[in-house]
Each structure stands twice: as C-alpha cells, then as structure tokens.
Write a protein that holds these residues in place. Sequence first.
Motif, short mmCIF file in Angstrom:
data_model
loop_
_atom_site.label_atom_id
_atom_site.label_comp_id
_atom_site.label_asym_id
_atom_site.label_seq_id
_atom_site.Cartn_x
_atom_site.Cartn_y
_atom_site.Cartn_z
N LEU A 128 -0.86 8.38 0.48
CA LEU A 128 -0.14 9.65 0.38
C LEU A 128 -0.31 10.44 1.67
O LEU A 128 -1.35 10.35 2.31
N LYS A 168 -2.20 0.31 6.54
CA LYS A 168 -1.75 0.56 5.17
C LYS A 168 -0.37 1.23 5.09
O LYS A 168 -0.13 2.16 4.33
N HIS A 191 0.83 -1.20 0.00
CA HIS A 191 0.00 0.00 0.00
C HIS A 191 0.86 1.24 0.00
O HIS A 191 1.96 1.23 0.50
N LEU A 192 0.34 2.31 -0.55
CA LEU A 192 0.98 3.60 -0.37
C LEU A 192 -0.11 4.65 -0.18
O LEU A 192 -0.84 5.00 -1.10
N ASN A 208 3.60 10.10 9.82
CA ASN A 208 3.93 10.14 8.40
C ASN A 208 5.43 10.35 8.23
O ASN A 208 6.04 11.10 8.98
N SER A 245 -3.63 10.93 4.71
CA SER A 245 -3.42 10.32 6.01
C SER A 245 -4.52 10.73 6.98
O SER A 245 -5.13 11.79 6.83
N SER A 291 9.07 9.15 5.39
CA SER A 291 9.49 8.78 4.04
C SER A 291 10.58 7.73 4.16
O SER A 291 11.20 7.60 5.21
N PRO A 348 3.51 1.10 3.97
CA PRO A 348 4.22 0.39 2.90
C PRO A 348 4.98 -0.82 3.42
O PRO A 348 5.51 -0.79 4.54
N VAL A 382 10.49 8.24 -0.84
CA VAL A 382 9.05 8.00 -1.02
C VAL A 382 8.34 8.47 0.23
O VAL A 382 8.59 7.95 1.32
N LYS A 383 7.46 9.46 0.08
CA LYS A 383 6.71 9.95 1.24
C LYS A 383 5.44 9.11 1.41
O LYS A 383 4.80 8.77 0.42
N TYR A 384 5.11 8.78 2.65
CA TYR A 384 3.91 7.98 2.87
C TYR A 384 3.19 8.43 4.15
O TYR A 384 3.77 9.04 5.02
#
Lengths: 280, 129
Positions: free
Chosen positions: A128, A194, A125-126, A142, A132, A144, A196, A153-155
């Motif tokens: 954004l 969810k 999952h990613l 949150n 959130s 990265s 990553p 990669v920011k998540y």
Amino acid sequence: MTLLTFTLIMFLGAFAAGFIGSLSGLGGGIIIIPLLSVFLGVDMHYAIGTALVAVIATSSGSASAYVKEGITNMRLGMFLEIATTAGAVIGAIISTNAPTSILAIVFGLTLTFSSINSLRKKEDHLVLPEDSSALARNLKLNSSYPTPSGEKVKYGMTNIVGGFSMMGIAGMMSGLLGIGSGAFKVIAMDTIMKVPFKVSTTTSNFMMGVTAIASSVIYIQKGYIEPSICMPVIIGVLIGAMVGAKVLVKANPKKLKVFFAFLILALAINMMYNGIMGNI
Amino acid sequence: MSTAKFNDSDLQSIIGNVLRYGVLLALTVAVIGGIIVMFTKSGNTVDFSTFIEKDDNIFNVINRIFAGVGHGDGESIIFLGILLLFITPALRLLLSLVSFFFEKDWLYVFISLIVIGIIVLSVTLGFSH
C-alpha cells in the motif's frame, strides 16, 4: 549455402523462436541465440547482435499497447533505466573483449536460470502507498493501475536500492548477450521491490528498448549487426510471437510451459557443453 | 491546475503511437531492403561462421548506409530499417524528457538526462580509436 536458402531457414527458425518465446514467457531473443549458433553454425557475436535487434522489435511492438492502457509505470521505468543502461554499456564492452567460448558458457547459465525461473510460482505483491519506503515516495514511484472493471489500484514499493542494483545486473546481462533479461528484471521488481505483477511485467518490457540502444551503438561499431541475418529474423520472431500469443489463449499454458522449459534447459546444456569443448 | 495542459495520459497515448508506428515503419523499410537483396543476391554464397570484428565509428557506418540507400543497395536499406528500429525507443526517451519538462517535474528531467547521457557516452566508449 546460398543466401536464399539461408534466409528461408532463418525465417522458419525465428518463427519457432518467437512462438516458443511467447508461450514460455521467456521472449524470443534468448531462444534466437542457441538456434543461430548451435543449429545454424552462425558465430555467437552475430547471434548476439541479431537477438538484440529482435528484442527491440518485440518489446517496442508490445509496449505500445501496454503504455496506452496506463499500466506501465513510466517514472519507475525511467529511474531504473539509469541502472540498466549503465549496466548494458559495461556488458557490451565486456562482450566485445570476451572469448566466444566464455560467452557461450555464460549464456548457457543464464538460459538455465531463466527457464527454471519461468516455472517458479510467482507471488503477486501489493504494497500500500502508505507502507512504501521513503525513497520510493521521494522519487514519486508510487502510482496506480487500472483494472479491467475500471477501478484504480493504488500501490507503493520498497527496497529501491536493492531493486536498482539488481537492475544494473539485468542491464549488464542484456549488453553482454543481447537478450532482454526479463527474468532478472522480474526478480528486481517483483521479488525485491514488491511491485504488482501487472506493473512489473509491462514496465520491464517498456524498459527493454532503451536498455538495448545503450549497447546497440557498441554492437554496430564492432560489426555485430549483420543485415542479411537480421531481416528474416525480426520478421520471423514477430510473426511467431503473434501466433504464440493466440495459441496461449486457447491452450493449457501450464503444460506447455513445463514442456518448453525442459526444451530450453536442453538447449542451455548444449550451449555450455559446446562452450566448454571449444566448439563455439 | 490551469498550467497542466500536458498530462501523463496524453504522454502515454503519444508514446504508444510512436512505438507502434516506429516499429511498423522500420519493418516496412527492412522488408523492402530484403526483397531487393533477394532479387539481386539470392544466389550468392553466405557464410557467417566466423566473426569479422570491425572497429568503426557509428557516424561512418551511418554515412555508408545512406550512401548505399542512395544506390538502391538492399543490405543498406535493411540496415536503415534496423536503425529506425533503434531510433524508436530513443525517440520515446526524448519525448519523456520533453513531457517531464512541461510538467515541471525537474527531478525526472534530471533522471532522463542521466539516461540520455549514458547512451551518448556509449558512442565514445565502444570505439577504440
């Protein structure tokens, strides 16, 4: 059996457990327990104590590499450790009061669940950061992670309360059975929150050590930790896991995974049968 | 920010090293203990098929381990290695607390203190006096 023979058998067995644990992705601790209790006639309580020591050794060893790479989300880990340590203390207290046969049955069920879960296709999952949940933002969860090419990669993540509760159960299973409960942690972080995949596996590994010390004090006080069993087991598991990781790169992991999942399922059924018959 | 001398990547590097060398040290001590046990007691008969429950305060256990290590007792030395293995993640926890403190991240100072509190509580909860 003399101590020398016992130590050698233990070492070979632990090597196999580390090897299978690494190839199947289940971890060495969960395989040590049936090995010690079903095949070597060691009491389940000693097996649980030994597994916990093995879990700390393997998780600290591999976490050291991941933390340096900056993939581990340390705030997420720390926040969820509230749930896992509290769960672990409760689990360890139940463990010291529960009859061995019940522990064997619960362990068999957990092992069955974990081996089936290891075959399930995992969805990455990613979420954004802007999607959130508010709680994730307020708790500064949150983050990265770096990709091999150097990009970040920011998540973000969702359903913090649900994930936190599931982590409490993961911690309880860990305290009850001396296992790392990777399968439960993955459900909490991947499926519910969810997060990553890369972040969830490394953060789960990072949390295992601290979760384990919450129950380790209780285990030590009750006499679960037996040095003569632990010594060959920690060394065997670590070497087995290293060899397993090397083989994993060369071999076809999918076929191996299916093979080991069935092997572990057979072990689980054996544990439950022995538990129900009162042999353990 | 001139105050942010200490950041997350410094912390990651320190914690990574603590975990790595902690495990290495613990294993070395356990192996030394194991070798001593093999030389002194390898012919002894062992049986772990029945669990002997103890009810011992952690501090008594630690005292006995140190006394045993002083006499060169192999099993106590292995146990010392196991204790070092347990201390490694505990040290990681304290380091995180210190770094959140330097970052002035009071929310995470608080969260770290709760986790430490639960572990401290387990010492008393697991002991039926």
